[in-house]
Design a protein around this motif. Structure first.
Motif, mmCIF file in Angstrom:
data_model
loop_
_atom_site.group_PDB
_atom_site.id
_atom_site.type_symbol
_atom_site.label_atom_id
_atom_site.label_comp_id
_atom_site.label_asym_id
_atom_site.label_seq_id
_atom_site.Cartn_x
_atom_site.Cartn_y
_atom_site.Cartn_z
ATOM 1 N N HIS A 73 0.606 -0.939 0.021
ATOM 2 C CA HIS A 73 -0.140 0.172 0.038
ATOM 3 C C HIS A 73 0.864 1.458 0.254
ATOM 4 C CE1 HIS A 73 -3.006 -2.469 0.853
ATOM 5 N NE2 HIS A 73 -2.915 -2.918 1.752
ATOM 6 N N THR A 76 -0.290 4.973 -0.273
ATOM 7 C CA THR A 76 -1.268 6.213 0.250
ATOM 8 C C THR A 76 -1.442 6.281 1.897
ATOM 9 O OG1 THR A 76 -2.073 3.687 1.120
ATOM 10 C CG2 THR A 76 -2.236 4.270 -1.433
ATOM 11 N N TYR A 91 -8.038 0.198 6.689
ATOM 12 C CA TYR A 91 -8.652 0.901 5.019
ATOM 13 C C TYR A 91 -7.414 1.907 4.858
ATOM 14 C CZ TYR A 91 -12.808 0.287 8.182
ATOM 15 O OH TYR A 91 -13.811 -0.260 9.592
ATOM 16 N N ASP A 94 -8.809 6.791 1.604
ATOM 17 C CA ASP A 94 -9.921 7.714 0.512
ATOM 18 C C ASP A 94 -10.825 6.142 0.541
ATOM 19 O OD1 ASP A 94 -8.297 5.587 -1.029
ATOM 20 O OD2 ASP A 94 -8.109 7.484 -2.324
ATOM 21 N N GLN A 95 -11.410 5.770 1.505
ATOM 22 C CA GLN A 95 -11.953 4.351 1.165
ATOM 23 C C GLN A 95 -13.099 3.804 2.547
ATOM 24 O OE1 GLN A 95 -10.751 0.949 -1.962
ATOM 25 N NE2 GLN A 95 -9.236 2.909 -2.588
ATOM 26 N N ALA A 98 -14.963 0.839 2.715
ATOM 27 C CA ALA A 98 -13.575 -0.839 1.756
ATOM 28 C C ALA A 98 -13.805 -1.680 2.755
ATOM 29 C CB ALA A 98 -12.108 -0.536 1.608
#
Length: 110
Positions: A73, A76, A91, A94-95, A98
């Motif tokens: 990841h 991010t 998570y 930005d989601q 999810a």
């Protein structure tokens, strides 16, 4: 004298128990995954699953950080939320809807 000793012993036990409960109600601590990955949160400091020692955005029940490029990841932002005493859900920041990656509080090695 014996009564004072019992009172002091009880007070010491309450302090030890209280300290454990305080940490259990915070995201601070060592977190593990069944695949062997580990991370540790101590206030604004995190040791990431890839071993980076860095800082992030801390609150008592949540943590957010920019994942180092060389880690899964990488590049991010990850958002971690405490769920109960023994689980952290991770998570992509930005989601938030999810499916979470679930981390468990590491058990002490005996």
């Amino acid at each position: 004298m014996r009564r004072i000793g019992l009172i002091l012993s009880g007070a010491a036990a309450a302090l030890v128990l209280g300290a454990g409960l305080a940490q259990a109600d915070a995201i601070d601590g060592k977190w593990c995954r069944k695949d062997g990955r580990r991370m540790e949160i101590d206030g604004a400091r995190i040791i990431t699953p890839g071993g980076a020692d860095m800082t992030g955005d801390y609150s008592r029940h949540a943590f957010q950080y920019l994942v180092p490029e060389k880690e899964e990841h990488g590049g991010t932002r990850r958002f971690l939320r405490l769920r109960g005493e023994n689980w952290v859900f991770a998570y992509p920041a930005d989601q938030p809807g999810a499916d979470p990656e679930i981390w468990e509080r590491c058990t002490p090695v005996s």
